[in-house]
Every structure is written in C-alpha cells, then in structure tokens.
Motif scaffolding. Structure first.
Motif, PDB file in Angstrom:
ATOM      1  N   MET A   1       0.847  -1.190   0.000  1.00 38.11           N
ATOM      2  CA  MET A   1       0.000   0.000   0.000  1.00 38.11           C
ATOM      3  C   MET A   1       0.877   1.233   0.000  1.00 38.11           C
ATOM      4  O   MET A   1       1.809   1.346   0.779  1.00 38.11           O
ATOM      5  CB  MET A   1      -0.886  -0.052   1.252  1.00 38.11           C
ATOM      6  N   LYS A   2       0.573   2.163  -0.855  1.00 39.73           N
ATOM      7  CA  LYS A   2       1.343   3.401  -0.956  1.00 39.73           C
ATOM      8  C   LYS A   2       1.114   4.266   0.285  1.00 39.73           C
ATOM      9  O   LYS A   2      -0.010   4.471   0.718  1.00 39.73           O
ATOM     10  CB  LYS A   2       0.886   4.154  -2.204  1.00 39.73           C
ATOM     11  N   LYS A   3       2.193   4.752   0.863  1.00 38.02           N
ATOM     12  CA  LYS A   3       2.087   5.633   2.020  1.00 38.02           C
ATOM     13  C   LYS A   3       1.911   7.064   1.531  1.00 38.02           C
ATOM     14  O   LYS A   3       2.682   7.547   0.733  1.00 38.02           O
ATOM     15  CB  LYS A   3       3.340   5.513   2.885  1.00 38.02           C
ATOM     16  N   HIS A   4       0.876   7.720   2.031  1.00 38.90           N
ATOM     17  CA  HIS A   4       0.616   9.107   1.650  1.00 38.90           C
ATOM     18  C   HIS A   4       1.580  10.033   2.377  1.00 38.90           C
ATOM     19  O   HIS A   4       2.020   9.749   3.483  1.00 38.90           O
ATOM     20  CB  HIS A   4      -0.827   9.494   2.005  1.00 38.90           C
ATOM     21  N   GLN A   5       1.849  11.182   1.778  1.00 38.05           N
ATOM     22  CA  GLN A   5       2.772  12.140   2.369  1.00 38.05           C
ATOM     23  C   GLN A   5       2.266  12.686   3.705  1.00 38.05           C
ATOM     24  O   GLN A   5       3.026  13.158   4.526  1.00 38.05           O
ATOM     25  CB  GLN A   5       2.998  13.316   1.421  1.00 38.05           C
ATOM     26  N   TYR A   6       0.958  12.610   3.952  1.00 43.07           N
ATOM     27  CA  TYR A   6       0.400  13.178   5.175  1.00 43.07           C
ATOM     28  C   TYR A   6       0.245  12.136   6.279  1.00 43.07           C
ATOM     29  O   TYR A   6      -0.185  12.454   7.356  1.00 43.07           O
ATOM     30  CB  TYR A   6      -0.941  13.877   4.892  1.00 43.07           C
ATOM     31  N   GLU A   7       0.606  10.885   6.000  1.00 43.41           N
ATOM     32  CA  GLU A   7       0.632   9.878   7.047  1.00 43.41           C
ATOM     33  C   GLU A   7       1.959  10.010   7.792  1.00 43.41           C
ATOM     34  O   GLU A   7       3.010  10.099   7.183  1.00 43.41           O
ATOM     35  CB  GLU A   7       0.510   8.477   6.460  1.00 43.41           C
ATOM     36  N   LYS A   8       1.891  10.044   9.107  1.00 46.30           N
ATOM     37  CA  LYS A   8       3.089  10.243   9.915  1.00 46.30           C
ATOM     38  C   LYS A   8       3.430   8.967  10.680  1.00 46.30           C
ATOM     39  O   LYS A   8       2.542   8.260  11.136  1.00 46.30           O
ATOM     40  CB  LYS A   8       2.846  11.365  10.935  1.00 46.30           C
ATOM     41  N   PRO A   9       4.737   8.693  10.858  1.00 48.05           N
ATOM     42  CA  PRO A   9       5.127   7.573  11.715  1.00 48.05           C
ATOM     43  C   PRO A   9       4.658   7.820  13.152  1.00 48.05           C
ATOM     44  O   PRO A   9       4.500   8.968  13.577  1.00 48.05           O
ATOM     45  CB  PRO A   9       6.651   7.568  11.639  1.00 48.05           C
ATOM     46  N   LEU A  10       4.468   6.735  13.883  1.00 45.71           N
ATOM     47  CA  LEU A  10       3.932   6.826  15.239  1.00 45.71           C
ATOM     48  C   LEU A  10       4.754   7.761  16.122  1.00 45.71           C
ATOM     49  O   LEU A  10       4.183   8.578  16.856  1.00 45.71           O
ATOM     50  CB  LEU A  10       3.854   5.427  15.858  1.00 45.71           C
ATOM     51  N   PHE A  11       6.072   7.695  16.063  1.00 48.90           N
ATOM     52  CA  PHE A  11       6.883   8.541  16.941  1.00 48.90           C
ATOM     53  C   PHE A  11       6.670  10.021  16.641  1.00 48.90           C
ATOM     54  O   PHE A  11       6.713  10.850  17.545  1.00 48.90           O
ATOM     55  CB  PHE A  11       8.379   8.161  16.873  1.00 48.90           C
ATOM     56  N   GLU A  12       6.394  10.362  15.376  1.00 49.99           N
ATOM     57  CA  GLU A  12       6.106  11.765  15.040  1.00 49.99           C
ATOM     58  C   GLU A  12       4.746  12.193  15.575  1.00 49.99           C
ATOM     59  O   GLU A  12       4.580  13.315  16.048  1.00 49.99           O
ATOM     60  CB  GLU A  12       6.152  11.982  13.527  1.00 49.99           C
ATOM     61  N   ILE A  13       3.765  11.309  15.492  1.00 52.05           N
ATOM     62  CA  ILE A  13       2.436  11.615  16.022  1.00 52.05           C
ATOM     63  C   ILE A  13       2.520  11.839  17.535  1.00 52.05           C
ATOM     64  O   ILE A  13       1.962  12.805  18.060  1.00 52.05           O
ATOM     65  CB  ILE A  13       1.434  10.480  15.695  1.00 52.05           C
ATOM     66  N   VAL A  14       3.226  10.964  18.245  1.00 48.64           N
ATOM     67  CA  VAL A  14       3.374  11.110  19.696  1.00 48.64           C
ATOM     68  C   VAL A  14       4.087  12.418  20.021  1.00 48.64           C
ATOM     69  O   VAL A  14       3.698  13.143  20.948  1.00 48.64           O
ATOM     70  CB  VAL A  14       4.094   9.890  20.306  1.00 48.64           C
ATOM     71  N   SER A  15       5.106  12.754  19.262  1.00 50.69           N
ATOM     72  CA  SER A  15       5.811  14.017  19.462  1.00 50.69           C
ATOM     73  C   SER A  15       4.871  15.209  19.272  1.00 50.69           C
ATOM     74  O   SER A  15       4.884  16.165  20.051  1.00 50.69           O
ATOM     75  CB  SER A  15       6.996  14.117  18.494  1.00 50.69           C
ATOM     76  N   LEU A  16       4.024  15.144  18.258  1.00 53.24           N
ATOM     77  CA  LEU A  16       3.054  16.218  18.023  1.00 53.24           C
ATOM     78  C   LEU A  16       2.043  16.307  19.164  1.00 53.24           C
ATOM     79  O   LEU A  16       1.682  17.413  19.593  1.00 53.24           O
ATOM     80  CB  LEU A  16       2.341  16.006  16.685  1.00 53.24           C
ATOM     81  N   HIS A 121      -9.219  -1.254  18.762  1.00 54.17           N
ATOM     82  CA  HIS A 121      -8.630  -0.937  17.461  1.00 54.17           C
ATOM     83  C   HIS A 121      -7.106  -0.919  17.588  1.00 54.17           C
ATOM     84  O   HIS A 121      -6.557  -0.236  18.456  1.00 54.17           O
ATOM     85  CB  HIS A 121      -9.141   0.411  16.963  1.00 54.17           C
ATOM     86  N   PRO A 122      -6.379  -1.668  16.736  1.00 54.40           N
ATOM     87  CA  PRO A 122      -4.923  -1.804  16.922  1.00 54.40           C
ATOM     88  C   PRO A 122      -4.154  -0.486  16.873  1.00 54.40           C
ATOM     89  O   PRO A 122      -3.219  -0.297  17.658  1.00 54.40           O
ATOM     90  CB  PRO A 122      -4.487  -2.742  15.790  1.00 54.40           C
ATOM     91  N   GLU A 123      -4.538   0.434  15.990  1.00 54.28           N
ATOM     92  CA  GLU A 123      -3.807   1.712  15.935  1.00 54.28           C
ATOM     93  C   GLU A 123      -4.094   2.574  17.161  1.00 54.28           C
ATOM     94  O   GLU A 123      -3.203   3.286  17.631  1.00 54.28           O
ATOM     95  CB  GLU A 123      -4.134   2.478  14.644  1.00 54.28           C
ATOM     96  N   VAL A 124      -5.301   2.523  17.680  1.00 51.63           N
ATOM     97  CA  VAL A 124      -5.622   3.273  18.900  1.00 51.63           C
ATOM     98  C   VAL A 124      -4.812   2.716  20.067  1.00 51.63           C
ATOM     99  O   VAL A 124      -4.221   3.478  20.839  1.00 51.63           O
ATOM    100  CB  VAL A 124      -7.137   3.227  19.207  1.00 51.63           C
ATOM    101  N   ILE A 125      -4.779   1.404  20.185  1.00 50.28           N
ATOM    102  CA  ILE A 125      -4.014   0.769  21.263  1.00 50.28           C
ATOM    103  C   ILE A 125      -2.546   1.164  21.172  1.00 50.28           C
ATOM    104  O   ILE A 125      -1.931   1.579  22.159  1.00 50.28           O
ATOM    105  CB  ILE A 125      -4.185  -0.766  21.218  1.00 50.28           C
ATOM    106  N   GLU A 126      -1.984   1.044  19.985  1.00 48.35           N
ATOM    107  CA  GLU A 126      -0.571   1.384  19.793  1.00 48.35           C
ATOM    108  C   GLU A 126      -0.300   2.857  20.110  1.00 48.35           C
ATOM    109  O   GLU A 126       0.687   3.190  20.771  1.00 48.35           O
ATOM    110  CB  GLU A 126      -0.179   1.053  18.349  1.00 48.35           C
TER     111      GLU A 126
END
Length: 190
Positions: A1-16, A121-126
């Motif tokens: 699956m192609k990763k969109h430019q606006y999808e952020k890695p988890l560590f960046e989301i947590v930092s935000l 939901h796995p992404e919410v848990i993570e």
C-alpha cells in the motif's frame, strides 16, 4: 500500500501530541480527532477546529482501563456494574462515568461525568500505549461535514499537512454505543 505524504510515523504523532497538537487516527467506525486530554491548549484547538462548544464534554479513548483511572471515579461501582462494563471492553462501547473532582472542565463540559472507552482498534491501542495515556476522541470532520472514514477524506477536509496515523477503520458503520456506567442506560445506539 502506498504511504501518503500526510501519514506520519507513530513517533512523530506522539511528538506532536506532546507539543499540544491535534492529530487524526482511525477508530472502529470513523477517523477520530485526538489530543492530549491534560492540555487545555490542545483541547481548545480541537474544539475550535470542530466548532464544538466546550459545554458538550468530550470522550476519552484508551488502550486499557488503567489509563482512564486518573479521570474517572469508579469507586462506587458494584461488582455487577464492573462486569457489565468489562464484558464489553475492549470494544466500541463508550461508558459515561462519574468524573473525578479534579478532572478538567475542558473535558467534562457542563457535566460531572466523563465519557470513556477502551478501544480494541490496533492503531488506537498502539497510539495510546506509545503516548502513555488516553486521547481526547471526537469524530474527524468539520462542522456540517460527514465524519471521515479514510485518510483521503481526512486530507480533503483538513488539508495535506494535517497529521494522520496510518491505518484503516475497523469497518463499523455506526459510531460507538454510549451507555451510563452506573445504570447501563443507553444514550446512543451503536
């Protein structure tokens, strides 16, 4: 699956999140908007973005019940009330608990209670595990628009630069059911 430019890695989301930003992430039915529940600045940004009154109160979403304990008062729950809650958790059921006296008004609104959910939901848990606490959770949509069900819809409503956790909803059609933790009264059908 192609990763969109606006999808952020988890560590960046947590930092935000730690910088008091609002982010989008997939949940059971729709994408949610979330932020640090302990940051009045972040919650005010989320409310402004949603054009939502502080009086309505908000939902917290967590990876486990322990993350919710600083915000809710579960001391009066009977064994039967706990059983009713925990047979539905983790999952797409939100319960309204009495709030702890120190829970900020920017979360409870005009109420003395707080709506909370332990997600499966796995992404919410993570995300909640990486952040170390629950998130404010409200549907990702601008006022008058339908809730976003994909990353492309988040991009369309909030712009290419809006931070989004990579992932998909669980495919549920309806938002979470909402019930009273003490009485089991149904407030919203799921």
């Amino acid at each position: 699956m192609k990763k969109h430019q606006y999808e952020k890695p988890l560590f960046e989301i947590v930092s935000l999140l730690r910088q008091q930003c609002v982010v989008a992430y997939p949940t059971e039915a729709v994408f949610g908007l979330g932020c640090d529940p302990d940051s009045e600045i972040a919650v005010q940004c989320l409310l402004h973005l949603k054009q939502r009154s502080i009086d309505k109160g908000l939902i917290l979403i967590a990876s486990c019940f322990e993350q919710l304990k600083p915000y809710i008062d579960d001391s009066t729950l009977t064994a039967e009330q706990r059983r009713r809650i925990f047979i539905r958790w983790p999952g797409p059921v939100t319960f309204v608990f009495p709030a702890r006296p120190e829970t900020p008004r920017w979360l409870t609104g005009r109420f003395t209670s707080l709506a909370v959910r332990v997600s499966d939901h796995p992404e919410v848990i993570e995300l909640c595990n990486a952040f170390g606490k629950p998130l404010v959770s409200t549907s990702a949509n601008l006022s008058g628009q339908l809730p976003c069900r994909s990353i492309d819809e988040v991009k369309s409503q909030f712009g290419n630069d809006f931070p989004v956790v990579q992932g998909y909803t669980s495919g549920r059609l309806n938002p979470s059911e909402i019930r009273d933790a003490l009485t089991d009264e149904l407030f919203r059908q799921g």
